[in-house]
Motif scaffolding. Structure first.
Motif, mmCIF file in Angstrom:
data_model
loop_
_atom_site.group_PDB
_atom_site.id
_atom_site.type_symbol
_atom_site.label_atom_id
_atom_site.label_comp_id
_atom_site.label_asym_id
_atom_site.label_seq_id
_atom_site.Cartn_x
_atom_site.Cartn_y
_atom_site.Cartn_z
ATOM 1 N N ILE A 32 -5.083 4.333 -9.857
ATOM 2 C CA ILE A 32 -5.504 2.997 -10.299
ATOM 3 C C ILE A 32 -4.932 2.671 -11.675
ATOM 4 N N ILE A 33 -5.039 3.648 -12.606
ATOM 5 C CA ILE A 33 -4.639 3.346 -13.990
ATOM 6 C C ILE A 33 -3.111 3.294 -14.149
ATOM 7 N N TYR A 34 -2.383 4.275 -13.556
ATOM 8 C CA TYR A 34 -0.948 4.368 -13.842
ATOM 9 C C TYR A 34 -0.043 3.699 -12.807
ATOM 10 N N VAL A 35 -0.564 3.458 -11.616
ATOM 11 C CA VAL A 35 0.298 2.861 -10.588
ATOM 12 C C VAL A 35 -0.116 1.421 -10.285
ATOM 13 N N LEU A 36 -1.387 1.239 -9.958
ATOM 14 C CA LEU A 36 -1.847 -0.095 -9.538
ATOM 15 C C LEU A 36 -1.883 -1.084 -10.711
ATOM 16 N N THR A 37 -2.531 -0.658 -11.800
ATOM 17 C CA THR A 37 -2.752 -1.586 -12.913
ATOM 18 C C THR A 37 -1.437 -2.150 -13.480
ATOM 19 N N PRO A 38 -0.410 -1.301 -13.763
ATOM 20 C CA PRO A 38 0.826 -1.895 -14.317
ATOM 21 C C PRO A 38 1.444 -2.929 -13.386
ATOM 22 N N MET A 39 1.358 -2.701 -12.088
ATOM 23 C CA MET A 39 1.944 -3.669 -11.152
ATOM 24 C C MET A 39 1.134 -4.959 -11.087
ATOM 25 N N ALA A 40 -0.153 -4.821 -11.382
ATOM 26 C CA ALA A 40 -1.038 -5.999 -11.255
ATOM 27 C C ALA A 40 -1.274 -6.699 -12.582
ATOM 28 N N ILE A 41 -0.545 -6.248 -13.618
ATOM 29 C CA ILE A 41 -0.813 -6.807 -14.953
ATOM 30 C C ILE A 41 -0.690 -8.337 -15.012
ATOM 31 N N PRO A 42 0.343 -8.946 -14.425
ATOM 32 C CA PRO A 42 0.404 -10.421 -14.496
ATOM 33 C C PRO A 42 -0.843 -11.068 -13.880
ATOM 34 N N GLY A 43 -1.263 -10.550 -12.748
ATOM 35 C CA GLY A 43 -2.455 -11.098 -12.095
ATOM 36 C C GLY A 43 -3.702 -10.852 -12.917
ATOM 37 N N MET A 44 -3.778 -9.647 -13.518
ATOM 38 C CA MET A 44 -4.958 -9.341 -14.334
ATOM 39 C C MET A 44 -4.987 -10.216 -15.586
ATOM 40 N N ALA A 45 -3.806 -10.513 -16.115
ATOM 41 C CA ALA A 45 -3.757 -11.384 -17.299
ATOM 42 C C ALA A 45 -4.311 -12.765 -16.955
ATOM 43 N N SER A 46 -3.929 -13.284 -15.784
ATOM 44 C CA SER A 46 -4.444 -14.588 -15.357
ATOM 45 C C SER A 46 -5.963 -14.517 -15.192
ATOM 46 N N GLY B 282 0.825 -1.216 0.000
ATOM 47 C CA GLY B 282 0.000 0.000 0.000
ATOM 48 C C GLY B 282 0.853 1.257 0.000
ATOM 49 N N GLU B 283 2.122 1.120 0.457
ATOM 50 C CA GLU B 283 3.006 2.298 0.541
ATOM 51 C C GLU B 283 3.263 2.890 -0.841
ATOM 52 N N ILE B 284 3.322 2.028 -1.842
ATOM 53 C CA ILE B 284 3.585 2.528 -3.203
ATOM 54 C C ILE B 284 2.424 3.429 -3.651
ATOM 55 N N LEU B 285 1.214 2.997 -3.343
ATOM 56 C CA LEU B 285 0.043 3.816 -3.713
ATOM 57 C C LEU B 285 0.034 5.117 -2.906
ATOM 58 N N GLU B 286 0.440 5.001 -1.628
ATOM 59 C CA GLU B 286 0.502 6.199 -0.783
ATOM 60 C C GLU B 286 1.493 7.205 -1.365
ATOM 61 N N ALA B 287 2.653 6.644 -1.846
ATOM 62 C CA ALA B 287 3.679 7.516 -2.425
ATOM 63 C C ALA B 287 3.140 8.249 -3.644
ATOM 64 N N SER B 288 2.376 7.527 -4.458
ATOM 65 C CA SER B 288 1.825 8.168 -5.658
ATOM 66 C C SER B 288 0.840 9.265 -5.272
ATOM 67 N N ARG B 289 0.104 9.023 -4.201
ATOM 68 C CA ARG B 289 -0.851 10.029 -3.731
ATOM 69 C C ARG B 289 -0.092 11.284 -3.264
ATOM 70 N N MET B 290 1.012 11.024 -2.555
ATOM 71 C CA MET B 290 1.797 12.157 -2.061
ATOM 72 C C MET B 290 2.391 12.951 -3.214
ATOM 73 N N ASP B 291 2.620 12.227 -4.362
ATOM 74 C CA ASP B 291 3.129 12.932 -5.538
ATOM 75 C C ASP B 291 2.019 13.636 -6.304
ATOM 76 N N GLY B 292 0.807 13.570 -5.798
ATOM 77 C CA GLY B 292 -0.307 14.316 -6.383
ATOM 78 C C GLY B 292 -1.184 13.530 -7.338
ATOM 79 N N ALA B 293 -1.048 12.185 -7.371
ATOM 80 C CA ALA B 293 -1.884 11.380 -8.282
ATOM 81 C C ALA B 293 -3.339 11.363 -7.791
ATOM 82 N N THR B 294 -4.254 11.515 -8.740
ATOM 83 C CA THR B 294 -5.664 11.394 -8.371
ATOM 84 C C THR B 294 -5.996 9.909 -8.233
ATOM 85 N N LEU B 295 -7.204 9.622 -7.755
ATOM 86 C CA LEU B 295 -7.609 8.226 -7.570
ATOM 87 C C LEU B 295 -7.560 7.476 -8.898
ATOM 88 N N ARG B 296 -8.072 8.150 -9.953
ATOM 89 C CA ARG B 296 -8.100 7.526 -11.275
ATOM 90 C C ARG B 296 -6.673 7.231 -11.749
#
Lengths: 442, 277
Positions: free
Chosen positions: B186-200, B169-183
């Motif tokens: 999810i799209i630029y931080v969470l999804t790329p990291m979860a791509i292998p899982g999403m592919a499955s 969760g710290e990675i998402l927190e870091a992105s928030r601190m860098d000013g990322a919106t919720l959208r």
């Protein structure tokens, strides 16, 4: 010049109007049907009707049980997914009485169609409350298929008159030779009201049994049912193939055609296939006699008809009726005879077709089929009086569930998983529960 | 530390695993064999089927001549892919909220979603059929896409939830601190990291939707019928259709089998994810 121009413009105008009219009336109908030889033939020949009318057909082909469930669900909910349904003699009167089917009484007034040519028994079987609800493609009863060469080699002559089931069991035992791949008899064992219970139901009729008494009380624990099911189980264990409880019509047909069965009591509609040298190894060694009797000859041959009906929810009734008329007409049967051979003509429906010289020549067994069909009376199929019609089934909605359950119990008894007494006691309990729930009995 | 395994044990394990694999695969192999036989040869004794009868493509030709395979195939593709994509659009935010902003009811919600998979489908057949009738969705691809999405949604959410839980969760927190919106989070931080899982998840759900045979048969007629309906049209208790039924089955399972073969690494990873922590 002006006359020519007038004629030409009139012709063009007429042609244009006709095209517009045909375009306007062109319909796309959806037909739900099963995958069997007769319906495949119909699918192949249907383009002739499409070209003649400008209409088009979407075929929805389903396995029989899936079709039954799918069409029941659609018709009961008024889904309107289908314009024509291929249904049987069990569903037609029930659905017709429920108002789920379009009455087809106007076919009686159509001289071209000649409804009177359709066997009375078949018309009655597809009617409810005096209304005709489906037009038949083919109809069947059951009779005995037997191997002439096997009986001849055993020095036994198959009697031409109707024998008893006791005599039948003796004959089957006499020709039973499993070491040489010959089973005395092959009968349906697979559970289901349309599978093992079709045969067992007729055996029960022969032994004097009935599904319900005059007050709708189930009679499955009666001595007659016990005698009939005991006979069936003993017959199959003594003279049947191994694993018979897994064999349905299809498996037995394959076994018989492969030369593995000396006798088989089953649908007359299989006769053409069994006697067809291209599909059967016993085509010239098979003959037919009536299904056996026992305490009575009533209800010893079942009655079934596959027919085409129009759901009340269809919005294309005219196009659907046009197809029904074409696909069950004398002309259609003629077309099948000319293109597929007269042995492949759907049987047991039209008198004129069965008596046609070309049919009799190609299918010498046709008169035997007609005789067997005409000897059936679904309104009087049991020794004792009953409140229902139907030979191997009872024409009430609850029968499907009861018949399937009893079929499973009988199959379990055949497989040695229970005794006949247990199977029938369970069946009786189930039938009483279902009939009470449905309000027939208290 | 890895346990020492003798060569003999290895060989024995390989033989047992190979035998089990062959037994599991045998029905499919037999379908393939029968599809290359004539109807008469398809019902012979097994050894005769294999060695004493010729091979033919007739059943495939007959099936193609009688049915519009490509129409059923395209319906299967549209319904399977469509329902999976639609499911992902709903499941990603749902799984995100449950993985990173859990409430005290999150576990209950997850269990409730899973419990819907335990309901026999036939129990809701008539209500859904009536809804489809009234909304004119019977025999439409869009109706089927929505139903299959709803059926598989609990699995999609569960799988994504399990993957998302593995992401710090710290990675998402870091992105928030860098000013990322919720959208953007999810799209630029969470999804790329979860791509292998999403592919499955995508692969598994496409397979589930492709093989679904209850709703696809019950809610379609002529227009939206996928390959499951195509197969059942060759099943019959009367007459001989084993070879054609086998040919139809091979044609129906071949695309998904090939897809599964090429993506088996992702599939196995998706199916076993979370088994070892």
């Amino acid at each position: 010049m002006s006359i020519k121009r007038t004629l030409l413009s009139t012709a063009v105008g007429f042609g244009f109007a006709t095209t517009i009219a045909s375009m306007a009336s062109a319909e796309e109908i959806t037909i739900a049907t099963v995958n069997n030889a007769d319906m495949i033939t119909m699918q192949e020949l249907a383009p002739a009707w499409e070209e003649a009318t400008g209409n088009t057909i979407n075929w929805v082909v389903l396995e029989e049980n899936v079709l039954r469930q799918r069409t029941t669900q659609d018709i009961a909910t008024g889904g309107g997914s289908f314009d024509i349904m291929f249904i049987g003699a069990y569903e037609t009167p029930i659905w017709g009485a429920n108002g789920w089917l379009t009455p087809l009484n106007d076919f009686a007034d159509d001289a071209d169609y000649d409804l009177e040519d359709v066997f009375q028994l078949v018309r009655n079987g597809l009617s409810a409350d005096g209304n005709l609800y489906a037009l038949p493609l083919y109809s069947e009863t059951s009779f005995t298929f037997y191997r002439t060469d096997v009986f001849e080699a055993a020095g036994i002559e198959m009697p031409s008159e109707q024998i008893t089931y006791t005599e039948f069991a003796e004959l089957a035992a006499a020709v039973h030779d499993p070491d040489n791949g010959m089973y005395g008899t092959c009968q349906r064992g697979k559970a289901g009201w349309g599978e093992n219970m079709a045969f067992v139901g007729t055996v029960a009729n022969a032994f004097g049994a009935r599904w319900f008494d005059e007050d709708w009380n189930p009679q499955l624990d009666s001595p007659e049912w016990n005698a009939a099911v005991t006979y069936y189980v003993d017959l199959m264990l003594d003279s049947g193939p191994p694993g018979a409880s897994a064999n349905g019509h299809n498996e037995n047909r394959a076994l018989f055609k492969d030369g593995k069965c000396a006798t088989w009591v089953d649908a007359t509609s299989a006769a053409g296939d069994v006697r067809n040298p291209e599909t059967s190894s016993v085509a010239d060694k098979t003959d037919f006699v009536k299904a056996p009797m026992q305490a009575t000859a009533k209800g010893t041959g079942w009655f079934w008809s596959w027919a085409l009906a129009i759901p009340a929810s269809s919005k294309k009734v005219d196009a659907a009726k046009s197809f029904l008329k074409w696909s069950t007409s004398k002309e259609y049967f003629e077309l099948v005879g000319e293109t597929k051979g007269w042995v492949a003509v759907p049987s047991g429906t039209r008198q004129s077709v069965e008596e046609d010289a070309r049919r009799v020549e190609a299918a010498p067994f046709a008169p035997a089929v007609v005789e067997a069909i005409l000897s059936v009376d679904p309104a009087d199929a049991t020794l004792l009086p009953t409140p229902y019609t139907g030979v191997q089934f009872v024409a009430i909605p609850e029968f499907q569930g009861i018949g399937n359950y009893v079929g499973q119990q009988v199959a379990a008894a055949l497989a040695g998983q229970s005794t006949v007494e247990e199977a029938l006691a369970n069946s009786q309990d189930f039938a009483v529960r279902e009939m009470t729930k449905a309000g027939y009995i208290k | 530390m890895a346990r020492a395994v003798s060569n003999r044990t290895k060989t024995l394990n390989t033989i047992v695993a190979g035998t089990l694999g062959f037994l599991l695969f045998f029905p499919i192999l037999w379908i393939v064999v029968l599809s290359f036989k004539t109807e008469e040869n398809a019902i012979r004794a097994p050894l005769e089927v294999l060695f004493s009868s010729g091979w033919t493509m007739d059943s495939f030709s007959a099936v193609q001549a009688r049915s519009d395979y490509f129409k059923h195939f395209s319906n299967s593709v549209i319904i399977a892919v469509g329902s999976t994509v639609l499911g992902l659009i709903i499941a990603i935010p749902a799984a995100w909220s449950m993985a990173f902003v859990p409430s005290k009811h999150t576990k209950n919600v997850l269990m409730w979603m899973l419990s819907t998979k335990m309901l026999p489908p036939v129990g809701v057949l008539v209500p859904i059929y009536l809804l489809f009738r009234d909304f004119n969705l019977l025999d439409t691809r869009i109706g089927l896409t929505v139903v299959l999405m709803l059926i598989n949604l609990p699995i999609i959410i569960w799988m994504l939830y399990t993957y998302f839980k593995e992401i710090p969760g710290e990675i998402l927190e870091a992105s928030r601190m860098d000013g990322a919106t919720l959208r953007e989070e999810i799209i630029y931080v969470l999804t790329p990291m979860a791509i292998p899982g999403m592919a499955s998840t995508v692969l598994l759900n496409i397979i589930l939707a492709w093989n679904e045979a209850f709703w696809t048969i019950n809610l379609t007629a002529a227009n939206a019928a996928p390959l499951t309906a195509f197969i059942t049209s060759y099943s019959s208790p009367e007459g001989l259709f084993y070879a054609k039924l086998s040919a139809a089955s091979v044609m129906a399972i071949a695309p998904i089998l090939i897809m599964g073969w090429f993506s088996q690494k992702q599939l196995v990873r998706g199916l076993t994810f979370g088994a070892v922590k």
